[in-house]
Design a protein around this motif. Structure first.
Motif, PDB file in Angstrom:
ATOM      1  N   LEU A 216      12.829 -15.688  -8.793  1.00 39.27           N
ATOM      2  CA  LEU A 216      13.715 -16.421  -7.888  1.00 39.27           C
ATOM      3  C   LEU A 216      15.078 -16.661  -8.528  1.00 39.27           C
ATOM      4  CD1 LEU A 216      11.424 -19.070  -6.161  1.00 39.27           C
ATOM      5  CD2 LEU A 216      11.980 -16.738  -5.473  1.00 39.27           C
ATOM      6  N   TYR A 217      15.095 -16.814  -9.849  1.00 38.31           N
ATOM      7  CA  TYR A 217      16.374 -17.010 -10.544  1.00 38.31           C
ATOM      8  C   TYR A 217      16.935 -15.672 -10.985  1.00 38.31           C
ATOM      9  CZ  TYR A 217      19.722 -18.151 -14.223  1.00 38.31           C
ATOM     10  OH  TYR A 217      20.860 -18.213 -15.008  1.00 38.31           O
ATOM     11  N   ASN A 218      18.189 -15.452 -10.693  1.00 34.42           N
ATOM     12  CA  ASN A 218      18.887 -14.234 -11.083  1.00 34.42           C
ATOM     13  C   ASN A 218      19.988 -14.602 -12.070  1.00 34.42           C
ATOM     14  OD1 ASN A 218      20.145 -11.699 -11.175  1.00 34.42           O
ATOM     15  ND2 ASN A 218      21.357 -12.131  -9.329  1.00 34.42           N
ATOM     16  N   ALA A 219      19.866 -14.160 -13.311  1.00 38.85           N
ATOM     17  CA  ALA A 219      20.845 -14.520 -14.340  1.00 38.85           C
ATOM     18  C   ALA A 219      22.251 -14.051 -13.978  1.00 38.85           C
ATOM     19  CB  ALA A 219      20.422 -13.927 -15.683  1.00 38.85           C
ATOM     20  N   ASP A 220      22.324 -12.987 -13.185  1.00 41.45           N
ATOM     21  CA  ASP A 220      23.617 -12.450 -12.763  1.00 41.45           C
ATOM     22  C   ASP A 220      23.961 -12.951 -11.361  1.00 41.45           C
ATOM     23  OD1 ASP A 220      25.955 -10.942 -12.952  1.00 41.45           O
ATOM     24  OD2 ASP A 220      25.019  -9.180 -12.034  1.00 41.45           O
ATOM     25  N   ASN A 221      23.687 -14.244 -11.124  1.00 43.75           N
ATOM     26  CA  ASN A 221      23.881 -14.788  -9.779  1.00 43.75           C
ATOM     27  C   ASN A 221      25.356 -14.884  -9.405  1.00 43.75           C
ATOM     28  OD1 ASN A 221      24.819 -17.772 -10.326  1.00 43.75           O
ATOM     29  ND2 ASN A 221      23.043 -17.463 -11.662  1.00 43.75           N
ATOM     30  N   HIS A 222      25.607 -15.000  -8.117  1.00 47.68           N
ATOM     31  CA  HIS A 222      26.970 -14.960  -7.578  1.00 47.68           C
ATOM     32  C   HIS A 222      27.843 -16.097  -8.105  1.00 47.68           C
ATOM     33  CE1 HIS A 222      30.175 -14.177  -4.739  1.00 47.68           C
ATOM     34  NE2 HIS A 222      30.116 -15.401  -4.298  1.00 47.68           N
ATOM     35  N   ALA A 223      27.245 -17.272  -8.316  1.00 45.17           N
ATOM     36  CA  ALA A 223      28.014 -18.441  -8.761  1.00 45.17           C
ATOM     37  C   ALA A 223      28.199 -18.485 -10.268  1.00 45.17           C
ATOM     38  CB  ALA A 223      27.335 -19.720  -8.277  1.00 45.17           C
TER      39      ALA A 223
END
Length: 255
Positions: A216-223
């Motif tokens: 669920l967590y993406n280290a390369d997230n948009h924020a």
């Protein structure tokens, strides 16, 4: 009067979230999807990372479970003006929020359906349906249940099922659509007790199945947020393709 207008404008803008695929909002805003959209500007992005190599311009997609349109916005862009994205969302507030987010982003190729997709046409209580889609304390809702076949889709390249517990009944009402269009199927499993039966139901339609467990967590997230509010949390998903397509996922475990 002027002060009141400024306050209302500020409150209104704070409810809009800047996400990877457009502006969004969500009510209620306390579930995992809304929390992820607010904090990271995306939801379950690793699902889209997998599907991005499978969706093409002009294709048709159907999602069951709107999730505020978190993935709908991407699908609408991926299939382009000539493609179509159908989203079935049976719950009243999530359906209204889905429609609002589609309108905010001016997506003319998205078709929203306020329906539960099941094995037969009927009216039922949402609390009695698989997956427990009405949380404790929420007002009881009655959903119009229809079969996917009754939508009479002219094409379907991907069927994405987001609501756990709904897959088997949905497939029972989708036999003709799946026979005719042979879409890729991507779904979230319901847990240990139902997973085997769900995978078997897909295989009986002439499909091969692979496991996909996106975090669920993406280290390369948009924020660019480094804090992980979903430590260790993954989705238990399946991606399936018709046997005759000779589709292969070499890096995934075949079920």
């Amino acid at each position: 009067m002027n002060t009141q207008k400024k306050t209302n404008s500020s409150e209104s803008s704070s409810r809009l979230w800047t996400t990877r695929y457009g502006m969004m909002a969500g009510i209620p805003a306390n579930g995992p999807v809304a929390r992820s959209l607010q904090r990271y500007g995306e939801w379950a992005e690793q699902e889209l990372n997998l599907l991005s190599g499978l969706i093409e311009d002009g294709q048709s997609v159907l999602e069951f479970g709107g999730e505020y349109g978190a993935h709908t916005l991407w699908f609408a862009q991926a299939v382009g003006e000539k493609g179509k994205v159908h989203v079935a969302e049976p719950r009243r507030l999530p359906f209204q929020q889905l429609c609002a987010n589609v309108a905010i982003n001016q997506l003319t190729n998205v078709y929203a359906h306020s329906r539960w997709l099941g094995r037969a046409d009927a009216q039922v209580s949402l609390s009695s349906l698989p997956g427990g889609v009405v949380a404790r304390g929420e007002e009881e809702e009655i959903a119009n249940t229809v079969t996917l076949d009754s939508l009479d889709l002219q094409s379907l390249d991907l069927l994405k099922v987001n609501l756990p517990g709904s897959l088997i009944d949905l497939l029972l009402g989708a036999a003709e659509t799946i026979r005719k269009h042979r879409p890729i199927i991507y779904c979230r499993l319901s847990g240990i007790e139902q997973a085997e039966a769900e995978v078997q139901a897909i295989k009986e339609l002439g499909y091969r199945c692979w496991s996909h467990t996106p975090y669920l967590y993406n280290a390369d997230n948009h924020a660019g947020e480094r804090g992980n509010i979903f430590p260790g949390c993954v989705q238990q998903n399946v991606i399936a393709s018709p046997v005759e397509s000779r589709f292969e996922l070499e890096r995934r475990y075949e079920l």
